[in-house]
Design a protein around this motif. Sequence first.
Motif, mmCIF file in Angstrom:
data_model
loop_
_atom_site.group_PDB
_atom_site.id
_atom_site.type_symbol
_atom_site.label_atom_id
_atom_site.label_comp_id
_atom_site.label_asym_id
_atom_site.label_seq_id
_atom_site.Cartn_x
_atom_site.Cartn_y
_atom_site.Cartn_z
ATOM 1 N N SER A 101 0.736 -1.201 0.009
ATOM 2 C CA SER A 101 -0.044 -0.176 0.219
ATOM 3 C C SER A 101 0.850 1.195 -0.005
ATOM 4 O O SER A 101 0.338 2.276 -0.460
ATOM 5 C CB SER A 101 -0.983 -0.013 1.036
ATOM 6 O OG SER A 101 -0.300 -0.037 2.526
ATOM 7 N N TRP A 102 2.167 1.084 0.350
ATOM 8 C CA TRP A 102 3.010 2.447 0.588
ATOM 9 C C TRP A 102 3.730 2.670 -0.759
ATOM 10 O O TRP A 102 4.350 3.785 -0.745
ATOM 11 C CB TRP A 102 3.880 2.394 1.836
ATOM 12 C CG TRP A 102 4.524 1.118 2.094
ATOM 13 C CD1 TRP A 102 4.243 0.018 2.915
ATOM 14 C CD2 TRP A 102 5.666 0.552 1.441
ATOM 15 N NE1 TRP A 102 5.027 -0.928 2.773
ATOM 16 C CE2 TRP A 102 5.883 -0.585 1.754
ATOM 17 C CE3 TRP A 102 6.669 1.097 0.610
ATOM 18 C CZ2 TRP A 102 7.106 -1.464 1.565
ATOM 19 C CZ3 TRP A 102 7.883 0.503 0.427
ATOM 20 C CH2 TRP A 102 7.948 -0.524 0.687
ATOM 21 N N VAL A 103 3.663 1.779 -1.615
ATOM 22 C CA VAL A 103 4.185 1.904 -3.007
ATOM 23 C C VAL A 103 3.074 2.729 -3.737
ATOM 24 O O VAL A 103 2.243 2.127 -4.065
ATOM 25 C CB VAL A 103 4.379 0.731 -3.676
ATOM 26 C CG1 VAL A 103 4.862 0.998 -5.400
ATOM 27 C CG2 VAL A 103 5.493 -0.221 -3.123
ATOM 28 N N ALA A 104 3.451 4.089 -3.934
ATOM 29 C CA ALA A 104 2.234 5.099 -4.595
ATOM 30 C C ALA A 104 2.153 4.919 -6.140
ATOM 31 O O ALA A 104 1.005 5.051 -6.526
ATOM 32 C CB ALA A 104 2.921 6.337 -4.408
ATOM 33 N N GLY A 105 3.080 4.244 -6.704
ATOM 34 C CA GLY A 105 3.088 4.076 -8.198
ATOM 35 C C GLY A 105 4.314 4.499 -9.059
ATOM 36 O O GLY A 105 5.555 4.381 -8.418
ATOM 37 N N VAL A 106 4.313 4.660 -10.233
ATOM 38 C CA VAL A 106 5.144 4.958 -11.254
ATOM 39 C C VAL A 106 4.818 6.085 -11.979
ATOM 40 O O VAL A 106 3.655 6.633 -12.287
ATOM 41 C CB VAL A 106 5.710 3.884 -11.829
ATOM 42 C CG1 VAL A 106 5.944 2.682 -11.356
ATOM 43 C CG2 VAL A 106 4.303 3.519 -12.871
ATOM 44 N N PHE A 107 5.700 6.902 -12.530
ATOM 45 C CA PHE A 107 5.620 7.882 -13.402
ATOM 46 C C PHE A 107 6.846 8.091 -14.155
ATOM 47 O O PHE A 107 7.871 7.523 -14.022
ATOM 48 C CB PHE A 107 5.468 9.327 -12.643
ATOM 49 C CG PHE A 107 6.770 9.946 -11.997
ATOM 50 C CD1 PHE A 107 7.142 11.052 -12.808
ATOM 51 C CD2 PHE A 107 7.406 9.612 -11.013
ATOM 52 C CE1 PHE A 107 8.366 11.743 -12.194
ATOM 53 C CE2 PHE A 107 8.463 10.090 -10.520
ATOM 54 C CZ PHE A 107 8.953 11.189 -11.329
#
Length: 178
Positions: free
Chosen positions: A53-59
């Motif tokens: 859950s603490w992995v917010a994502g990628v960009f």
Amino acid sequence: MGEFEARYGVAPAARQTLFLVFCIGNERYALQATDVVEVLPRLSLKPIARAPSWVAGVFAWRGVVVPVIDLCALTFGQDAQARTSTRLVLVHYRPQAQQAAQVLGLILEQATDTLRCDPADFKPYGLDNRQAPYLGPVREDAQGMLQWVRVNDLLDESVRAVLFPTPPLDLNDNEGER
């Protein structure tokens, strides 16, 4: 002590290092500025399915896909607040000295101040916090306690394998599966 210091009773300047100061809730933390690649405003991220859950994502940043973790969520289980002072801070992440550094994004609250001080001012705080090995020594000043966050200790092996697979995924391997 040099001649100038001896003559005028001035102590030699301590080794000063620049730190980026930020907050998690009401607590202050710091990253060594040499770990910081760039400070960006908070950006939209592409979520990663089935990641912690603490992995917010990628960009995408300068042609590279950068994974981003929410340090508030990692540390205390609550997402960082969306404030004007919440930043996306890119850091050099190198879990082992012989590896090349990779870029990792950190969502940090109130990441707007810096501090120049002697790294020796940070002292061990007497706890063995194996669940959060990235939380380093502490420094006390007029504003309270400040804790050093060690970037290279942020991710355990299982999360590192998801965010930075070794060897990196080859997108050409998927072409034959169409």
